[in-house]
Design a protein around this motif. Structure first.
Motif, PDB file in Angstrom:
ATOM      1  N   TYR A 160     -13.833   8.671  22.154  1.00  0.00           N
ATOM      2  CA  TYR A 160     -13.834   8.026  21.162  1.00  0.00           C
ATOM      3  C   TYR A 160     -13.448   6.860  20.912  1.00  0.00           C
ATOM      4  CZ  TYR A 160     -13.475  13.288  20.078  1.00  0.00           C
ATOM      5  OH  TYR A 160     -13.699  14.706  20.178  1.00  0.00           O
ATOM      6  N   ASN A 161     -14.064   6.189  19.764  1.00  0.00           N
ATOM      7  CA  ASN A 161     -13.485   4.839  19.698  1.00  0.00           C
ATOM      8  C   ASN A 161     -12.269   5.003  18.962  1.00  0.00           C
ATOM      9  OD1 ASN A 161     -15.346   2.872  20.571  1.00  0.00           O
ATOM     10  ND2 ASN A 161     -16.713   3.536  18.825  1.00  0.00           N
ATOM     11  N   TYR A 220     -15.892  19.025  21.576  1.00  0.00           N
ATOM     12  CA  TYR A 220     -15.409  17.543  21.351  1.00  0.00           C
ATOM     13  C   TYR A 220     -16.385  16.557  21.929  1.00  0.00           C
ATOM     14  CZ  TYR A 220     -14.385  18.739  26.326  1.00  0.00           C
ATOM     15  OH  TYR A 220     -14.228  19.079  27.724  1.00  0.00           O
ATOM     16  N   GLU A 221     -16.050  15.231  21.763  1.00  0.00           N
ATOM     17  CA  GLU A 221     -16.665  14.138  22.459  1.00  0.00           C
ATOM     18  C   GLU A 221     -15.935  13.885  23.878  1.00  0.00           C
ATOM     19  OE1 GLU A 221     -19.452  13.264  21.726  1.00  0.00           O
ATOM     20  OE2 GLU A 221     -19.787  14.151  19.594  1.00  0.00           O
ATOM     21  N   THR A 265     -10.743  14.010  27.534  1.00  0.00           N
ATOM     22  CA  THR A 265     -11.396  13.005  26.631  1.00  0.00           C
ATOM     23  C   THR A 265     -10.637  11.804  26.504  1.00  0.00           C
ATOM     24  OG1 THR A 265     -12.300  12.670  24.446  1.00  0.00           O
ATOM     25  CG2 THR A 265      -9.866  13.659  24.536  1.00  0.00           C
ATOM     26  N   ASN A 279      -5.904  11.578  15.287  1.00  0.00           N
ATOM     27  CA  ASN A 279      -6.185  10.030  14.712  1.00  0.00           C
ATOM     28  C   ASN A 279      -4.999   9.466  15.368  1.00  0.00           C
ATOM     29  OD1 ASN A 279      -8.896  10.987  13.729  1.00  0.00           O
ATOM     30  ND2 ASN A 279      -8.262  10.667  11.735  1.00  0.00           N
ATOM     31  N   LYS A 334     -24.811   6.709  24.283  1.00  0.00           N
ATOM     32  CA  LYS A 334     -23.516   7.276  24.733  1.00  0.00           C
ATOM     33  C   LYS A 334     -23.698   8.098  26.123  1.00  0.00           C
ATOM     34  CE  LYS A 334     -21.585  10.097  21.868  1.00  0.00           C
ATOM     35  NZ  LYS A 334     -20.953  11.126  20.756  1.00  0.00           N
ATOM     36  N   ASP A 364     -12.191   5.750  15.104  1.00  0.00           N
ATOM     37  CA  ASP A 364     -12.935   7.071  14.668  1.00  0.00           C
ATOM     38  C   ASP A 364     -12.279   8.300  14.347  1.00  0.00           C
ATOM     39  OD1 ASP A 364     -15.407   5.817  15.633  1.00  0.00           O
ATOM     40  OD2 ASP A 364     -15.573   6.802  17.233  1.00  0.00           O
ATOM     41  N   ASN A 365     -12.978   8.880  13.366  1.00  0.00           N
ATOM     42  CA  ASN A 365     -12.070  10.481  13.043  1.00  0.00           C
ATOM     43  C   ASN A 365     -12.310  11.334  14.449  1.00  0.00           C
ATOM     44  OD1 ASN A 365     -11.043  12.442  11.656  1.00  0.00           O
ATOM     45  ND2 ASN A 365     -12.819  13.200  10.813  1.00  0.00           N
ATOM     46  N   ILE A 366     -11.281  11.361  14.989  1.00  0.00           N
ATOM     47  CA  ILE A 366     -11.081  12.083  16.273  1.00  0.00           C
ATOM     48  C   ILE A 366     -10.551  13.649  15.941  1.00  0.00           C
ATOM     49  CG2 ILE A 366      -9.979  12.308  18.553  1.00  0.00           C
ATOM     50  CD1 ILE A 366      -9.192   9.263  18.255  1.00  0.00           C
ATOM     51  N   ILE A 422      -9.443   8.104  24.470  1.00  0.00           N
ATOM     52  CA  ILE A 422      -9.692   7.369  23.332  1.00  0.00           C
ATOM     53  C   ILE A 422      -9.741   5.734  23.513  1.00  0.00           C
ATOM     54  CG2 ILE A 422      -8.450   6.856  21.143  1.00  0.00           C
ATOM     55  CD1 ILE A 422      -7.063   9.604  21.282  1.00  0.00           C
ATOM     56  N   ASN A 467      -6.997  17.455  14.295  1.00  0.00           N
ATOM     57  CA  ASN A 467      -7.097  15.868  14.306  1.00  0.00           C
ATOM     58  C   ASN A 467      -6.283  15.283  15.136  1.00  0.00           C
ATOM     59  OD1 ASN A 467      -7.203  13.218  13.283  1.00  0.00           O
ATOM     60  ND2 ASN A 467      -8.597  14.099  11.592  1.00  0.00           N
TER      61      ASN A 467
END
Length: 676
Positions: free
Chosen positions: A509-510, A505-506, A587, A563, A197, A513-515, A589, A561
């Protein structure tokens, strides 16, 4: 009813009869109504004595119990991708409306995807397929009954334990309905992509690509890796029925700070049906700095290796084990110091840390020189008893300095240290309290503090290597423990001023994924505010659409969330109490749906779990036999059962009514005849 109880009842009857005769025959004047009065008095006395004896009777109830038929339907996106959604709905409607099935079975319907739940409606929008919770939940629900299962799925699993092994938990026949056809298409796909990552500026990072071919004739394809439509790597690959996979280990330069998005792809075949799985996006964050952590110790202990592995589980950090003298000679290369079980040889290290204003993480235990540690710093004092004690960890729900992560402290083994009280001389926040023999001790086992611009963490116990091992036993992963240590390191290594609003947060995200984004908000005294109103304003940088979503309070953090957001770059702002405090971030996605990577159903595995469970498998195009097979199967028959209850006489209200009735009639007759 026991023999002794029967004797008591006979004696009660004799006693009641004698008392009634004595009152109305022997002692009373002769009247025509005396026999009636004697009978009524006998009934009253005998009933009262029966209530005192309170005999118990067995009550036998017969009932029929039908077997259960459990219908479990895959609600993931792969069903639509394989064009099986209409056939699935038709089969489900046919099963639910079949009167013969309803007469023989109790029908229960469930769905699963990311989670297992009762069937409400089918939308085929779940982004993951997890079979593990299906069979474990059903085993708990139906373990005491005959409950065959109809499993309607394509058999394609995206996460969780392999469902062929999970199915063995369910000790009932499984009837698999396979969503898909038996035709095998030629197909190229990126089977797996392994990449870190994080990478560091002016360095190289490895990428492992596994490309797989499913077909009979030899083919060729070009594998390319692109960044922002610019090709950074390309090679030609040859596939055949025998040589059907290639594993490529590629190194790419990290020359741009920030989030870098890439796409690895295989050029499609002319006859290829599914081209979605020919490409796979990935991203990594390039950073221009790295945290070096010095683990200073003068002893050998398993905790030291555990700390090093946990710290280095984050690619942004490196940990070095060294003696106090080695640290003094090279102290400028480290942004954080772990002082493991200090003793007198640590004196120059403490003096250096104080003069340089560096943060520290102190770990004490059985081998710690507490007299030295008490004298070298004035933050806390440990009582000296020269006795050892084991301390269990109890998490402080009011701790608000940083989020603890998902580590479950209730199951962790105790730590060992010096027995005695701990007193802080400055304000400190306790993350973990001590517990001795399940008795909470109002003293810190792990605490954080800030003192004159310096941050510190103190752990009063050794043996955290057992915590990491227990975390793996509980979750089959070290991630929860490593994440907890990482948060401590992040807190100690940072000298940033504490903010009232923190957001976790990341960077990317893929799409499957659970965002989840979490936040904490503190009042002006830096106490966690559970009554705040938090919302996130998300802006899609491509469409400029702005969406506002409120946070939901979950224990000691706020969560939201994302998602349902489409793949793209997003800027966001988190606002607390209508803008009292705000924090912004960015971020990304990635456009990747794991459920669209499958071309066929996993036929072999679904047939195998049906066979191993003494069930049967069917293809969705040929399910006309399934109802007849279930109805005619002699294993699933209605069973007559009995329920025997032991009921005490006092529960029979009719006896009380009889006593009231006999007394009432006796009183009325005596009153009517002028005997009262």
């Amino acid at each position: 009813m026991s023999g002794s109880t029967l004797i008591y009842i006979i004696l009660a009857g004799i006693t009641a009869l004698l008392l009634a005769l004595f009152q109305y025959i022997y002692k009373s004047k002769k009247r025509k109504l005396n026999p009636i009065f004697s009978f009524l008095r006998f009934i009253t006395i005998f009933s009262v004595l029966l209530l005192l004896i309170n005999p118990k009777f067995e009550k036998l109830t017969l009932y029929n119990e039908k077997p259960n038929l459990v219908v479990v339907v895959d609600d993931s996106k792969s069903i639509i991708h394989l064009d099986q959604d209409e056939k699935t709905n038709e089969l489900l409607q046919s099963l639910s409306n079949n009167q013969d099935l309803s007469n023989k079975f109790n029908l229960d319907f469930y769905t699963f995807g990311s989670e297992f739940k009762k069937l409400d409606s089918l939308s085929f929008n779940q982004t993951q397929t997890n079979y593990t919770s299906v069979f474990s939940s059903l085993q708990q629900i139906y373990k005491e009954s005959s409950s065959p299962i109809i499993l309607i799925t394509d058999g394609n699993q995206t996460f969780g334990r392999d469902f062929e092994f999970s199915a063995k938990q369910y000790k009932q026949p499984v009837f698999s309905v396979i969503l898909g056809d038996t035709i095998t298409y030629s197909d190229l796909k990126i089977q797996q992509l392994n990449v870190n990552k994080y990478a560091y500026l002016k360095n190289k990072f490895p990428v492992e690509v596994i490309a797989v071919y499913n077909g009979n004739t030899p083919v060729s394809s070009q594998l390319t890796i692109k960044r922002n439509n610019a090709t950074v790597y390309s090679t030609n690959l040859q596939f055949s029925k025998i040589n059907n996979s290639h594993t490529l280990n590629i190194t790419l330069p990290s020359d741009k700070v920030g989030i870098n998005s890439y796409t690895v792809s295989l050029s499609p075949l002319a006859t290829e049906k599914n081209t979605v799985n020919n490409s796979k996006p990935f991203a990594l964050e390039v950073i221009d700095q790295k945290t070096n952590v010095a683990i200073v110790t003068s002893i050998s202990h398993p905790d030291i290796g555990t700390l090093k592995k946990s710290i280095e589980s984050n690619e942004q950090r490196s940990a070095y084990v060294m003696s106090p003298l080695e640290y003094i000679n090279d102290k400028d290369n480290y942004q954080m110091v772990v002082l493991y079980q200090p003793n007198s040889v640590f004196k120059p290290v403490f003096e250096s840390l104080d003069s340089d204003g560096k943060n520290r993480f102190i770990i004490g235990g059985i081998n710690t020189d507490w007299n030295f540690l008490n004298s070298i710093q004035d933050v806390f004092k440990q009582s000296i008893t020269n006795q050892e004690e084991s301390f269990q960890a109890i998490y402080n729900q009011n701790f608000a300095t940083f989020l603890k992560g998902d580590l479950n402290f209730d199951n962790l083994p105790p730590l060992e240290s010096e027995f005695g009280s701990v007193a802080f001389n400055i304000p400190a926040e306790t993350l973990l309290f001590k517990s001795i023999n399940n008795n909470l001790v109002n003293e810190a086992l792990l605490a954080t503090y800030e003192n004159v611009g310096q941050r510190g963490v103190v752990l009063f116990g050794e043996g955290i290597w057992r915590w990491r091992s227990q975390s793996f036993l509980d979750t089959n992963s070290f991630n929860q423990f490593d994440d907890f240590i990482g948060k401590i390191v992040q807190y100690v290594a940072s000298n940033k001023r504490r903010n009232r609003l923190t957001v976790n947060y990341e960077s990317f995200y893929n799409g499957s994924d659970n965002i989840k984004i979490t936040a904490q908000f503190f009042n002006k005294n830096y106490e966690f505010d559970a009554a705040a109103t938090l919302e996130i304003v998300v802006k899609n940088l491509e469409t400029n659409n702005v969406t506002t979503i409120p946070f939901v309070l979950q224990q000691n953090s706020y969560q939201v969330n994302l998602n349902n957001f489409p793949p793209n770059d997003y800027n966001f702002t988190v606002r607390a109490n209508n803008g009292e405090v705000t924090l912004s971030g960015h971020t990304k996605i990635l456009d990747y749906n794991v459920e669209e990577q499958f071309l066929n159903a996993n036929t072999i595995k679904l047939q195998r779990i049906a066979q191993n469970s003494s069930g049967k498998s069917y293809f969705i195009a040929n399910t006309s036999e399934i109802v007849n097979d279930l109805i005619t199967d002699s294993r699933f028959a209605t069973i007559q059962k009995s329920n025997k209850n032991v009921v005490p006489l006092i529960d029979f209200k009719i006896l009380l009514v009889l006593i009231i009735l006999s007394l009432t009639i006796e009183w009325f007759l005596r009153k009517y005849n002028g005997l009262i």
